[in-house]
Scaffold this active site. Structure first.
Site, PDB file in Angstrom:
ATOM      1  N   GLU A   1      -4.423  -5.922  -4.010  1.00  0.00           N
ATOM      2  CA  GLU A   1      -4.626  -7.157  -4.781  1.00  0.00           C
ATOM      3  C   GLU A   1      -5.536  -8.064  -3.989  1.00  0.00           C
ATOM      4  O   GLU A   1      -5.387  -8.196  -2.776  1.00  0.00           O
ATOM      5  CB  GLU A   1      -3.315  -7.934  -5.027  1.00  0.00           C
ATOM      6  CG  GLU A   1      -2.416  -7.363  -6.074  1.00  0.00           C
ATOM      7  CD  GLU A   1      -1.143  -8.193  -6.266  1.00  0.00           C
ATOM      8  OE1 GLU A   1      -1.162  -9.422  -6.030  1.00  0.00           O
ATOM      9  OE2 GLU A   1      -0.127  -7.597  -6.631  1.00  0.00           O
TER      10      GLU A   1
ATOM     11  N   GLU B   1       5.069  -6.506  -2.229  1.00  0.00           N
ATOM     12  CA  GLU B   1       5.332  -7.760  -1.518  1.00  0.00           C
ATOM     13  C   GLU B   1       6.815  -8.080  -1.338  1.00  0.00           C
ATOM     14  O   GLU B   1       7.319  -9.054  -1.927  1.00  0.00           O
ATOM     15  CB  GLU B   1       4.639  -8.922  -2.233  1.00  0.00           C
ATOM     16  CG  GLU B   1       3.161  -8.757  -2.408  1.00  0.00           C
ATOM     17  CD  GLU B   1       2.467 -10.019  -2.943  1.00  0.00           C
ATOM     18  OE1 GLU B   1       3.164 -10.993  -3.277  1.00  0.00           O
ATOM     19  OE2 GLU B   1       1.233 -10.023  -3.014  1.00  0.00           O
TER      20      GLU B   1
HETATM   21  C1  FCB Z   1       0.816 -11.886  -5.691  1.00  0.00           C
HETATM   22  C2  FCB Z   1       1.611 -11.111  -6.704  1.00  0.00           C
HETATM   23  C3  FCB Z   1       0.958 -11.014  -8.042  1.00  0.00           C
HETATM   24  C4  FCB Z   1       0.247 -12.289  -8.437  1.00  0.00           C
HETATM   25  C5  FCB Z   1      -0.643 -12.775  -7.320  1.00  0.00           C
HETATM   26  C6  FCB Z   1      -1.418 -14.022  -7.643  1.00  0.00           C
HETATM   27  O1  FCB Z   1       1.668 -12.422  -4.733  1.00  0.00           O
HETATM   28  O2  FCB Z   1       1.852  -9.815  -6.239  1.00  0.00           O
HETATM   29  O3  FCB Z   1       1.931 -10.613  -8.970  1.00  0.00           O
HETATM   30  O4  FCB Z   1       1.154 -13.225  -8.847  1.00  0.00           O
HETATM   31  O5  FCB Z   1       0.107 -12.986  -6.172  1.00  0.00           O
END
Ligand code: FCB
Length: 432
Positions: free
Chosen positions: A341, A158
């Site tokens: 994620e 990110e």
């Molecule tokens: C993302 C991050 C991760 C976590 C989630 C909730 O942006 O990559 O580390 O904090 O959000």
């Protein structure tokens, strides 16, 4: 074989902030700034994963996943950001990688999940082009040390958050608020990704490289808010995906910023070198409206009523996951897509040693279905990693927000699988 995994990151779980010669990162510094993190929390101890990694690997095995996405703490490897590497740091990841492999779990490391060595921030951090070169050197060393066992490498997690939240809004480390600095940071992060990709590939031809982007669909509040949605999409998504897949920054956003991007000859070629996979982090969508007074672009997000929201206030909208995957497939055509994620925070409570989290189960179930819908429509989705294996240090929210499918009691470090962990385990066991 479909990749089923769970995800974590170093600063959020490891703790042991000074053990084994680890140097300070920008998060060690930022979490000490009064008011920067809720309750003044820090990752000093976190889930103490540095000492409990065997127990955590057992938990991962119990879940039945076949992959573990974690990140390597750059300041464990280069406590001063450069110079001689720290053997104790390398040894820790050696043990973690071997421990995963012994349990039949494929390690999926990310090289940069936001914990820049403070020594590099002191020299300008991502505002400085030299940081991209230091990142490539670190990536090269990691590929040399672990490339015999680790085949899937992620450069950045990110870059949107590192650059925009860290250097523009100042709500994450290093807490700077300056548009030109943030633009420089975004470019140097992407350049670091490009140089690291070359460095990893130079070590062995069987190493696969990708980047992880957080992609957030933008929805216009009203019919006349189309431009707001275009700006939001440009700021959140195209600013990072276009350089990586098309070799250029989106012109409308460059103009909207009204600033120079510090591009040198050859940078865009490095940044857009073909990748083996794209990792998508998906949580929510946002609704936006035009606002002439908003900066740096003339739009702002709106909290619409009557929608389902998590404890973060993020709208739950699974169809947006299908949509964003199909859009990426159409516009950028990565060879492979992994959902690296996806998850949700809720106010969990432990009752009789059990944590029942029906909202998280429902979120997980609907997002898995949404991902599989995109796969069924032809997108090359080959894996899914739940965020997160366990509750952890949620950045500026400290320990106040819980994203884990496993509960962590921070006073005892006891891990308790929530209903969502049981659900995920059963669903994986059934197969796609
Ligand atoms: C993302 C991050 C991760 C976590 C989630 C909730 O942006 O990559 O580390 O904090 O959000």
């Amino acid at each position: 074989m479909f990749t089923w995994g769970v995800a974590t990151s170093s600063y959020q779980i490891e703790g042991a902030a000074t053990a084994g010669g680890r140097g300070p990162s920008i998060w060690d510094t930022f979490s000490r700034v009064p008011g920067a993190v809720i309750n003044g929390d820090s990752g000093d101890v976190a889930c103490d994963h540095y000492h409990r990694y065997n127990e955590d690997l057992d938990l991962i095995k119990w879940l039945g996943v076949n992959a573990y996405r974690f990140s390597i703490a750059w300041p464990r490897i280069f406590p001063q950001g450069a110079g001689s590497p720290n053997q104790a740091g390398i040894d820790f990841y050696d043990r973690l990688i071997d421990g995963a492999l012994e349990r039949g779990i494929t390690p999926w490391p990310t090289l940069y999940h936001w914990d820049l060595p403070q020594a590099l921030e002191d020299k300008g951090g991502w505002n400085s082009r030299a940081t991209s070169e230091r990142f490539a050197e670190y990536a090269h060393l990691m590929a040399e040390k672990f490339g015999d066992r680790v085949k899937n490498w992620t450069t950045l997690n990110e870059p949107f958050c590192s650059a925009w939240l860290g250097y523009l809004y100042g709500v994450m480390a290093p807490g700077i608020k300056d548009l030109q600095t943030a633009i420089n940071a975004s470019h140097h992060l992407l350049l670091g990704h490009g140089l690291a990709t070359q460095a990893i590939r130079s070590v062995a031809s069987d190493l696969r490289v990708g980047i992880v982007l957080n992609l957030t669909p933008a929805i216009p509040l009203n019919d006349n808010d189309e431009l707001a949605a275009k700006y939001a999409d440009g700021f959140d998504n195209r600013w990072y995906a276009d350089p990586v897949f098309k070799g250029s920054y989106p012109q409308d956003i460059v103009e909207g910023f009204g600033k120079e991007v510090p591009i040198h000859a050859g940078d865009m070629q490095s940044i857009s070198a073909p990748l083996d996979f794209l990792g998508i982090n998906f949580y929510t969508r946002q609704t936006v409206t035009l606002d002439e007074s908003a900066k740096p672009l003339h739009y702002r997000p709106v909290m619409v009523d009557g929608v389902e929201r998590t404890a973060m206030g993020w709208e739950v909208h699974p169809e947006s996951l299908t949509n964003i995957i199909m859009r990426v497939h159409r516009d950028y055509a990565p060879k492979e897509i992994y959902i690296t994620e996806n998850g949700s925070a809720w106010d969990d409570s432990v009752i009789n040693d059990k944590v029942d989290d029906p909202h998280r189960v429902s979120y997980l179930e609907r997002h898995l279905d949404a991902m599989l819908a995109a796969k069924a429509q032809g997108a090359p989705v080959n894996g899914y990693f739940a965020w997160s294996l366990m509750d952890n240090f949620e950045w500026a929210f400290g320990y106040a927000k819980r994203f884990g499918i496993v509960h962590v009691d921070y006073s005892t470090q006891k891990r308790t699988p929530k209903s969502s962990a049981h659900y995920y385990r059963e669903r994986i066991a059934k197969g796609l």
